[in-house]
Design a protein around this motif. Sequence first.
Motif, PDB file in Angstrom:
ATOM      1  N   ASP A 137       0.826  -1.209   0.000  1.00  0.00           N
ATOM      2  CA  ASP A 137       0.000   0.000   0.000  1.00  0.00           C
ATOM      3  C   ASP A 137       0.861   1.261   0.000  1.00  0.00           C
ATOM      4  O   ASP A 137       0.512   2.267  -0.626  1.00  0.00           O
ATOM      5  N   THR A 138       1.989   1.205   0.716  1.00  0.00           N
ATOM      6  CA  THR A 138       2.849   2.383   0.822  1.00  0.00           C
ATOM      7  C   THR A 138       3.509   2.723  -0.505  1.00  0.00           C
ATOM      8  O   THR A 138       3.599   3.895  -0.888  1.00  0.00           O
ATOM      9  N   LYS A 223      12.615   2.328  -1.194  1.00  0.00           N
ATOM     10  CA  LYS A 223      11.462   2.780  -1.973  1.00  0.00           C
ATOM     11  C   LYS A 223      10.346   3.255  -1.048  1.00  0.00           C
ATOM     12  O   LYS A 223       9.690   4.271  -1.309  1.00  0.00           O
ATOM     13  N   VAL A 224      10.141   2.526   0.044  1.00  0.00           N
ATOM     14  CA  VAL A 224       9.134   2.926   1.030  1.00  0.00           C
ATOM     15  C   VAL A 224       9.467   4.299   1.596  1.00  0.00           C
ATOM     16  O   VAL A 224       8.599   5.182   1.703  1.00  0.00           O
ATOM     17  N   PHE A 225      10.738   4.489   1.952  1.00  0.00           N
ATOM     18  CA  PHE A 225      11.139   5.773   2.531  1.00  0.00           C
ATOM     19  C   PHE A 225      10.932   6.916   1.537  1.00  0.00           C
ATOM     20  O   PHE A 225      10.479   8.003   1.912  1.00  0.00           O
ATOM     21  N   PRO A 231      10.260  13.759  -1.426  1.00  0.00           N
ATOM     22  CA  PRO A 231      11.307  14.780  -1.554  1.00  0.00           C
ATOM     23  C   PRO A 231      10.848  16.077  -2.207  1.00  0.00           C
ATOM     24  O   PRO A 231      11.495  17.107  -2.061  1.00  0.00           O
ATOM     25  N   ALA A 232       9.714  16.050  -2.906  1.00  0.00           N
ATOM     26  CA  ALA A 232       9.235  17.268  -3.568  1.00  0.00           C
ATOM     27  C   ALA A 232       8.445  18.172  -2.618  1.00  0.00           C
ATOM     28  O   ALA A 232       8.049  19.271  -3.004  1.00  0.00           O
ATOM     29  N   ARG A 233       8.223  17.736  -1.386  1.00  0.00           N
ATOM     30  CA  ARG A 233       7.444  18.546  -0.450  1.00  0.00           C
ATOM     31  C   ARG A 233       8.224  19.780  -0.001  1.00  0.00           C
ATOM     32  O   ARG A 233       9.443  19.766   0.080  1.00  0.00           O
TER      33      ARG A 233
END
Length: 324
Positions: A137-138, A223-225, A231-233
């Motif tokens: 799901d993540t 990938k989960v992290f 990173p675009a936040r």
Amino acid sequence: MDANTLLTYGVLAVVALVAQAADRRCTDPAAPARPRGTLGLQDVARLLVVFVVIYAMLLGGTEIADRGKGGGSVVDGALQIVAGGISLALILTGWDRIPGLRGLRPRAPISWLALALLLLALAHNLAPASGSSSVADTVAKPQTTTDLVTGQVPFVMLALASVGPGVRRSGRQTLERLGLLPLRPWWWVVGIAVGIVVVKGGTHVYDLVNLLTPADCRAQQEKVFQHLAGPARHWYAQVAIGVAAGTGEELLFRGALQPRVGILLASLLWASFHLQYTCHGLPSASNLYILVLGLIFGVLRKRFGLGSAIAAHIAYDSTILLGF
């Protein structure tokens, strides 16, 4: 936030409030005596807790029954049934001799609920299918800021309900029970410092964790992290996520639960909720690292109050998310 999750936590919060109200009535010397042959509020609260346990066991049975339809798991269902059975057995016989549970009162419905939820949640979270599902799901889609912030609402709701604001404790008593009072600003400074130091000092530990993690799981966790970190936040969105996670999780696991079950069990349960870091559905070295973090936050809660643990958690998460 999933509507079913919110509904589940909402029901549990109501049961917790009823249990706390029953506890207050039972210990209030001015409360009128209950007529013989009638159900009191404490009886109702106990029945509600037993219903929660039996319902969880029935869900476990459904999980087993659905195994051939692609939506069930024998192991997951069996774990739920066993956890529910142990909960009922301990509720009926007591748990005075079990280390870590002595902070729970055998005849109090709120303690029954805490014990049952502890065992049922551990059983659910440690089930292989739960870990695999959480990872899938993540990584299926990036987690938005709204997803991650509102995901803490159920924790806050259950944490507050479990200490009985308005039905057993006043506002001030609620804050004291959670460990938010008395206010000591320097405790928060200690927490922030610990959170940042753990990030910096934990680099070597994390390198060791990577050595203990299979290559495919390392790639999966990276990938989960990336999906969680987004990173675009903007920086303020990352901080908001850190504040939400640090506040919500600490309120429930260290604020409400730890004083009753101790640092180890509270930290173990908290670590088990980080299902996205499992490896092939099973707890990984990363989960062990998270458990150690929980123990550190737990010590801060015990020595300096919940504010210090919240500050450390926020500092840790925010530092990681901001890439420092």
